[in-house]
Write a protein that holds these residues in place. Structure first.
Motif, mmCIF file in Angstrom:
data_model
loop_
_atom_site.group_PDB
_atom_site.id
_atom_site.type_symbol
_atom_site.label_atom_id
_atom_site.label_comp_id
_atom_site.label_asym_id
_atom_site.label_seq_id
_atom_site.Cartn_x
_atom_site.Cartn_y
_atom_site.Cartn_z
ATOM 1 N N THR A 65 -41.931 28.866 -53.948
ATOM 2 C CA THR A 65 -41.827 27.408 -54.013
ATOM 3 C C THR A 65 -41.775 26.858 -52.603
ATOM 4 O O THR A 65 -40.933 27.279 -51.795
ATOM 5 C CB THR A 65 -40.561 26.978 -54.774
ATOM 6 N N LYS A 104 -42.469 21.068 -50.917
ATOM 7 C CA LYS A 104 -42.843 19.988 -51.838
ATOM 8 C C LYS A 104 -42.665 20.387 -53.302
ATOM 9 O O LYS A 104 -43.148 19.710 -54.195
ATOM 10 C CB LYS A 104 -44.289 19.563 -51.585
ATOM 11 N N ARG A 143 -43.962 22.807 -54.913
ATOM 12 C CA ARG A 143 -45.153 23.371 -55.545
ATOM 13 C C ARG A 143 -44.948 24.865 -55.728
ATOM 14 O O ARG A 143 -44.372 25.537 -54.863
ATOM 15 C CB ARG A 143 -46.390 23.090 -54.697
#
Length: 278
Positions: free
Chosen positions: A16, A19, A21
């Motif tokens: 991760t 941000k 993502r």
């Protein structure tokens, strides 16, 4: 594949970034993860604890955890729509899926519920998964193998028509039956034949007309308890001091769940009494 402890080769790891993502990778000796944030060496991850941070070649940090089942279900390839985690969780509890149970599911789809059932019954139990479409059963087998690392010995995925099943196909009656199909009311006689007395039957339907037909069909069989139907709505909350509020998006209606139990042979269920109108 390990479920806890330091990372090792063969683990499925979720990275991760800042941000939030997510990037999924399988740890293999000598492999590298490439992104516009730089390169991460798989060998650098092996031996680190879950919840650690690894920096890429460009200095970008990535938080690392193993995939949870919910991560796998929502990201895996699918041919049919999966049973969402919120519904699968209720099937496990409301259906009382116990360790060692014999469970029969029809409409295996992409294998999401199969994985939850396999984890719940364990090697002492057995899950029989039937599917009409060979492309769907292919997805289910691949997804289950990917999650467990191999096909569990206590799982029997089969291509076939649930309507034609007899107890001989599952080495005797089963403890639980779960259906996820278009017309489950057409299968109620088979459900009766496959279930042990006291066994739980749960079906998953998407629309109100389906819900009504299943409820009426169960009552007409006169070999089940009064069925119960419900849906679940799940909403996350954003908690930031005085700005605490519900999220704008939520997991609302996905399907209705209907649950009933099989009566012993020859038993006439008490007729439900409804409150008199005033």
């Amino acid at each position: 594949m390990a479920y806890s402890g330091p990372f090792q080769y063969g683990d499925r790891v979720q990275l991760t970034d800042a941000k939030r993502r997510h990037f999924t990778l399988y740890l293999k000796e000598g492999n590298k993860f490439h992104s516009h944030h730089g390169i991460v060496e798989h060998d650098d991850i092996v031996g680190m604890e879950e919840g650690s941070v690894v920096n890429s070649s460009l200095g970008s940090p990535f938080l690392m955890f193993r995939h949870l089942m919910v991560d796998h279900v929502l990201s895996m390839p699918r041919g049919a729509q999966v049973i969402y985690p919120k519904d699968a969780a209720q099937i496990l509890i409301e259906g009382d899926i116990f360790r060692g149970a014999k469970v029969l599911e029809a409409g295996a789809g992409s294998g999401a519920l199969s994985m939850a059932l396999l984890r719940a019954v364990g090697p002492e139990g057995h899950v029989y998964s039937y599917e009409l479409r060979d492309d769907h059963i292919g997805y289910a087998i691949d997804n289950v193998k990917e999650y467990f690392g191999e096909q569990p010995e206590w799982w029997s995925p089969r291509l076939g028509d649930f309507r034609e099943l007899t107890p001989e196909a599952t080495d005797g009656p089963v403890d639980r039956v779960i259906l996820d199909m278009l017309e489950p009311w057409e299968m109620l006689q088979t459900v009766k034949n496959m279930l042990v007395p006291g066994g739980v039957f749960i079906t998953y339907v998407a629309t109100v007309p389906q819900l009504m037909k299943v409820m009426e069909g169960i009552r007409e069989q006169k070999c089940f308890t009064e069925p119960r139907a419900w849906e679940s709505l799940v909403r996350d909350w954003k908690v930031e001091g005085l700005a605490t509020r519900p999220e704008h998006r939520m997991n609302a209606h996905t399907a209705f769940l209907i649950m009933t139990r099989r009566l012993a042979d020859g038993v006439v269920p008490p007729r439900p009494k409804r409150k008199a109108r005033r």
